[in-house]
Structure formats: C-alpha cells, structure tokens
Scaffold this motif. Structure first.
Motif, PDB file in Angstrom:
ATOM      1  N   LYS A 266       0.852  -1.183   0.000  1.00 29.42           N
ATOM      2  CA  LYS A 266       0.000   0.000   0.000  1.00 29.42           C
ATOM      3  C   LYS A 266       0.890   1.236   0.000  1.00 29.42           C
ATOM      4  O   LYS A 266       1.768   1.378   0.858  1.00 29.42           O
ATOM      5  N   TYR A 267       0.651   2.145  -0.954  1.00 32.37           N
ATOM      6  CA  TYR A 267       1.466   3.344  -1.101  1.00 32.37           C
ATOM      7  C   TYR A 267       0.583   4.572  -0.934  1.00 32.37           C
ATOM      8  O   TYR A 267      -0.435   4.709  -1.605  1.00 32.37           O
ATOM      9  N   GLY A 268       0.979   5.472  -0.054  1.00 33.32           N
ATOM     10  CA  GLY A 268       0.176   6.672   0.129  1.00 33.32           C
ATOM     11  C   GLY A 268       0.561   7.433   1.370  1.00 33.32           C
ATOM     12  O   GLY A 268       1.742   7.619   1.664  1.00 33.32           O
ATOM     13  N   ILE A 269      -0.463   7.863   2.136  1.00 33.35           N
ATOM     14  CA  ILE A 269      -0.225   8.681   3.313  1.00 33.35           C
ATOM     15  C   ILE A 269      -0.796   8.003   4.555  1.00 33.35           C
ATOM     16  O   ILE A 269      -1.704   7.170   4.472  1.00 33.35           O
ATOM     17  N   SER A 270      -0.248   8.391   5.689  1.00 33.87           N
ATOM     18  CA  SER A 270      -0.728   7.872   6.966  1.00 33.87           C
ATOM     19  C   SER A 270      -0.778   9.015   7.972  1.00 33.87           C
ATOM     20  O   SER A 270       0.181   9.796   8.070  1.00 33.87           O
ATOM     21  N   ILE A 271      -1.890   9.112   8.692  1.00 32.93           N
ATOM     22  CA  ILE A 271      -2.018  10.052   9.811  1.00 32.93           C
ATOM     23  C   ILE A 271      -2.208   9.185  11.044  1.00 32.93           C
ATOM     24  O   ILE A 271      -3.168   8.422  11.130  1.00 32.93           O
ATOM     25  N   ARG A 272      -1.296   9.288  12.005  1.00 36.35           N
ATOM     26  CA  ARG A 272      -1.211   8.268  13.041  1.00 36.35           C
ATOM     27  C   ARG A 272      -1.106   8.858  14.445  1.00 36.35           C
ATOM     28  O   ARG A 272      -0.334   9.789  14.687  1.00 36.35           O
ATOM     29  N   LEU A 273      -1.905   8.297  15.334  1.00 33.91           N
ATOM     30  CA  LEU A 273      -1.855   8.646  16.746  1.00 33.91           C
ATOM     31  C   LEU A 273      -1.303   7.452  17.508  1.00 33.91           C
ATOM     32  O   LEU A 273      -1.887   6.373  17.484  1.00 33.91           O
ATOM     33  N   ASP A 274      -0.146   7.624  18.158  1.00 31.62           N
ATOM     34  CA  ASP A 274       0.494   6.562  18.938  1.00 31.62           C
ATOM     35  C   ASP A 274       0.360   6.879  20.422  1.00 31.62           C
ATOM     36  O   ASP A 274       0.672   7.998  20.850  1.00 31.62           O
ATOM     37  N   ILE A 275      -0.073   5.896  21.198  1.00 31.86           N
ATOM     38  CA  ILE A 275      -0.176   6.050  22.641  1.00 31.86           C
ATOM     39  C   ILE A 275       0.694   4.984  23.293  1.00 31.86           C
ATOM     40  O   ILE A 275       0.409   3.788  23.189  1.00 31.86           O
ATOM     41  N   ASN A 276       1.789   5.398  23.914  1.00 29.98           N
ATOM     42  CA  ASN A 276       2.664   4.498  24.652  1.00 29.98           C
ATOM     43  C   ASN A 276       2.366   4.673  26.138  1.00 29.98           C
ATOM     44  O   ASN A 276       2.417   5.795  26.655  1.00 29.98           O
ATOM     45  N   TYR A 277       2.053   3.585  26.844  1.00 31.48           N
ATOM     46  CA  TYR A 277       1.674   3.735  28.243  1.00 31.48           C
ATOM     47  C   TYR A 277       2.036   2.502  29.060  1.00 31.48           C
ATOM     48  O   TYR A 277       2.174   1.394  28.543  1.00 31.48           O
ATOM     49  N   HIS A 278       2.201   2.742  30.349  1.00 32.54           N
ATOM     50  CA  HIS A 278       2.500   1.682  31.313  1.00 32.54           C
ATOM     51  C   HIS A 278       1.306   1.530  32.238  1.00 32.54           C
ATOM     52  O   HIS A 278       0.746   2.514  32.716  1.00 32.54           O
ATOM     53  N   SER A 279       0.908   0.288  32.482  1.00 37.60           N
ATOM     54  CA  SER A 279      -0.209  -0.002  33.371  1.00 37.60           C
ATOM     55  C   SER A 279       0.314  -0.643  34.647  1.00 37.60           C
ATOM     56  O   SER A 279       1.100  -1.590  34.603  1.00 37.60           O
ATOM     57  N   SER A 280      -0.137  -0.135  35.780  1.00 34.91           N
ATOM     58  CA  SER A 280       0.296  -0.704  37.054  1.00 34.91           C
ATOM     59  C   SER A 280      -0.588  -1.853  37.512  1.00 34.91           C
ATOM     60  O   SER A 280      -0.156  -2.720  38.272  1.00 34.91           O
ATOM     61  N   SER A 281      -1.852  -1.878  37.041  1.00 37.40           N
ATOM     62  CA  SER A 281      -2.760  -2.950  37.460  1.00 37.40           C
ATOM     63  C   SER A 281      -3.982  -2.961  36.562  1.00 37.40           C
ATOM     64  O   SER A 281      -4.138  -2.101  35.693  1.00 37.40           O
ATOM     65  N   GLY A 282      -4.844  -3.955  36.763  1.00 40.90           N
ATOM     66  CA  GLY A 282      -6.092  -4.013  36.013  1.00 40.90           C
ATOM     67  C   GLY A 282      -6.031  -4.949  34.829  1.00 40.90           C
ATOM     68  O   GLY A 282      -5.146  -5.779  34.692  1.00 40.90           O
ATOM     69  N   ALA A 283      -7.020  -4.804  33.943  1.00 42.22           N
ATOM     70  CA  ALA A 283      -7.104  -5.592  32.714  1.00 42.22           C
ATOM     71  C   ALA A 283      -7.612  -4.695  31.606  1.00 42.22           C
ATOM     72  O   ALA A 283      -8.315  -3.730  31.853  1.00 42.22           O
ATOM     73  N   ILE A 284      -7.223  -5.021  30.380  1.00 43.74           N
ATOM     74  CA  ILE A 284      -7.615  -4.215  29.229  1.00 43.74           C
ATOM     75  C   ILE A 284      -8.614  -4.986  28.373  1.00 43.74           C
ATOM     76  O   ILE A 284      -8.359  -6.132  28.002  1.00 43.74           O
ATOM     77  N   SER A 285      -9.746  -4.346  28.075  1.00 46.63           N
ATOM     78  CA  SER A 285     -10.706  -4.884  27.118  1.00 46.63           C
ATOM     79  C   SER A 285     -10.562  -4.086  25.836  1.00 46.63           C
ATOM     80  O   SER A 285     -10.856  -2.895  25.792  1.00 46.63           O
ATOM     81  N   LEU A 286     -10.062  -4.724  24.786  1.00 44.06           N
ATOM     82  CA  LEU A 286      -9.712  -3.991  23.578  1.00 44.06           C
ATOM     83  C   LEU A 286     -10.914  -3.415  22.848  1.00 44.06           C
ATOM     84  O   LEU A 286     -10.806  -2.428  22.143  1.00 44.06           O
ATOM     85  N   ALA A 287     -12.084  -4.019  23.017  1.00 41.55           N
ATOM     86  CA  ALA A 287     -13.272  -3.512  22.343  1.00 41.55           C
ATOM     87  C   ALA A 287     -13.669  -2.133  22.856  1.00 41.55           C
ATOM     88  O   ALA A 287     -14.344  -1.378  22.173  1.00 41.55           O
ATOM     89  N   ASN A 288     -13.259  -1.792  24.084  1.00 37.10           N
ATOM     90  CA  ASN A 288     -13.597  -0.494  24.669  1.00 37.10           C
ATOM     91  C   ASN A 288     -12.349   0.151  25.254  1.00 37.10           C
ATOM     92  O   ASN A 288     -12.352   0.671  26.349  1.00 37.10           O
ATOM     93  N   LEU A 289     -11.261   0.102  24.488  1.00 35.71           N
ATOM     94  CA  LEU A 289      -9.965   0.501  25.008  1.00 35.71           C
ATOM     95  C   LEU A 289      -9.926   1.957  25.439  1.00 35.71           C
ATOM     96  O   LEU A 289      -9.510   2.285  26.544  1.00 35.71           O
ATOM     97  N   PHE A 290     -10.373   2.867  24.575  1.00 37.32           N
ATOM     98  CA  PHE A 290     -10.301   4.279  24.914  1.00 37.32           C
ATOM     99  C   PHE A 290     -11.154   4.591  26.136  1.00 37.32           C
ATOM    100  O   PHE A 290     -10.751   5.337  27.020  1.00 37.32           O
ATOM    101  N   GLY A 291     -12.353   4.025  26.200  1.00 35.87           N
ATOM    102  CA  GLY A 291     -13.213   4.259  27.346  1.00 35.87           C
ATOM    103  C   GLY A 291     -12.604   3.739  28.627  1.00 35.87           C
ATOM    104  O   GLY A 291     -12.692   4.365  29.678  1.00 35.87           O
ATOM    105  N   PHE A 292     -11.934   2.588  28.541  1.00 32.99           N
ATOM    106  CA  PHE A 292     -11.315   2.005  29.732  1.00 32.99           C
ATOM    107  C   PHE A 292     -10.182   2.882  30.245  1.00 32.99           C
ATOM    108  O   PHE A 292     -10.078   3.171  31.436  1.00 32.99           O
ATOM    109  N   LEU A 293      -9.322   3.340  29.347  1.00 35.34           N
ATOM    110  CA  LEU A 293      -8.178   4.138  29.764  1.00 35.34           C
ATOM    111  C   LEU A 293      -8.598   5.485  30.331  1.00 35.34           C
ATOM    112  O   LEU A 293      -7.907   6.062  31.166  1.00 35.34           O
ATOM    113  N   SER A 294      -9.749   6.013  29.865  1.00 31.32           N
ATOM    114  CA  SER A 294     -10.163   7.344  30.296  1.00 31.32           C
ATOM    115  C   SER A 294     -11.069   7.325  31.519  1.00 31.32           C
ATOM    116  O   SER A 294     -11.365   8.361  32.088  1.00 31.32           O
ATOM    117  N   ALA A 295     -11.526   6.143  31.962  1.00 28.97           N
ATOM    118  CA  ALA A 295     -12.419   6.062  33.107  1.00 28.97           C
ATOM    119  C   ALA A 295     -11.720   6.612  34.354  1.00 28.97           C
ATOM    120  O   ALA A 295     -10.565   6.303  34.620  1.00 28.97           O
TER     121      ALA A 295
END
Length: 222
Positions: free
Chosen positions: A125-154
């Motif tokens: 694939k040749y073209g353009i990319s606009i990209r948001l990268d979030i690098n983070y460390h978690s101290s505890s809990g679990a991640i549900s990928l279907a609601n990832l943004f909502g989980f991180l912002s709770a």
C-alpha cells in the motif's frame, strides 16, 4: 526524501476521554502482526516506483528528481483504511499484538490509531498515513480492547496508566501542516479533543490545492 511531521505530548489517562468511538481491528492476519518497532515504520520509496504506480507518463525526470517532483495529488489515492491496534511491549522491546483482552499488571502497551489513504499494488500500500500513537504503562487491572479508549479514560483507572501520546503525518506535504498542529500545553480532556481535531484537519489537507503527496510504503500493521 519522504516527509513526516510528528508532535508529542505527555498523556495521562484523561487525555483519551475524547477519543472517537472505534471498533478494534481484530482481523489482522499473522503476516500483519509486527513484532518490532522498526516494522511499524513507513518506508520511503524510489522515484521509479512512484512514477510507475501514480504517473507512468511523467516526462522530464532527471537523476536529481524526487517523488515530490511527480506532483501526485490526493485524488490519486483511492483506497481508505482506519485501524486501531494494541501491542504489549515486552521487556526486550518486542511486540505482541493483543486480540481480545489482557492482564495489565505492570506492563507496557502501545496503541496505534491510524488513518491511511493509499493505492494498492499487490499486497503493498502506497500513500499517506495520519497516526496517533499512545505508549503507556499499566500498574494494574485488565484491558478490554473492544472499549480501550473508554477504559483508559475512566476516572477509576486514571491512576493506573502513565504514558505519552504522539501524532504524526507521513507522506503529506503542505505548508499549512505545522500551523494545524500546535502542541497542547495542558494535558486534559480538551487536549485529547484537540488531537482528534488535528487528525480531522490533516485529513482535510489531503485534497487541498497546496498539498503534494510524497507517498510512502505503508506498514501493514500500524
């Protein structure tokens, strides 16, 4: 040389509260699952490659011509893709793509939300990319990928995540880009909203009259 613009800001959990509703892309094939940071990077292409794909009738190219000299425009990018992918980052730096949910006890993660506009040639694939990268460390809990943004912002999870957020544009050349991407000074919900607003503004530049597409070979997994 291909153009990439990148801006960084530290991010706490609240930075993600204004993220758009997204469905995590769980259908990535094994071939699209990167295991190194290097494999996530887009790559420059040669003038001959870009000419053959986008402007095969281009004339008067010289030994010093660049891909920008081909004057490729956004209308020539006829395919679109938006993906949300999360990797666990191992202690040795290798990446493991997550497919459903995961323990987040003392672990590092990388979540990539990207918009791509491109033309395909086989599997490439040749073209353009606009990209948001979030690098983070978690101290505890679990991640549900279907609601990832909502989980991180709770609010109840705010103390569990520390990290940073970066926004980058690849293959898009326009003098307006820098003005559209001021770094937010305050790291809060409004800063998160700004980042997604910037992404929308960058998409609007793809077909702007002052834009030149300097296409890159897009990573298959970012």
């Amino acid at each position: 040389m291909n153009t990439m613009h990148k801006f960084h800001a530290g991010a706490g959990a609240l930075l993600l509260a204004s993220a758009p509703a997204l469905t995590w892309a769980a259908g990535a094939s094994a071939a699209q699952q990167c295991t190194t940071q290097a494999a996530l990077q887009n790559k420059s292409i040669k003038v001959e490659e870009a000419k053959a794909l986008f402007v095969p009738k281009a004339q008067n190219l010289t030994a010093t011509s660049t891909t920008k000299d081909l004057l490729i425009n956004g209308d020539q990018l006829n395919e679109f893709e938006a993906t949300l992918t999360t990797y666990e980052v191992k202690a040795d730096g290798t990446l493991t793509v997550l497919t459903n949910s995961a323990s987040a006890e003392d672990k590092d993660f990388l979540t990539i939300y990207s918009f791509k506009q491109y033309r395909s040639d086989g599997n490439n694939k040749y073209g353009i990319s606009i990209r948001l990268d979030i690098n983070y460390h978690s101290s505890s809990g679990a991640i549900s990928l279907a609601n990832l943004f909502g989980f991180l912002s709770a609010s109840g999870n705010a103390s569990k995540f520390k990290g940073n957020l970066s926004l980058s544009a690849h293959g898009l050349v326009n003098p307006k880009i820098a003005a559209l991407l001021p770094v937010p000074a305050k790291l809060d919900d409004s800063a998160a909203a700004q980042y997604f607003s910037y992404m929308g503004a960058l998409k609007g530049l793809i077909t702007d009259k002052d834009t030149t597409i300097d296409p890159v070979l897009l990573s298959p997994c970012a």
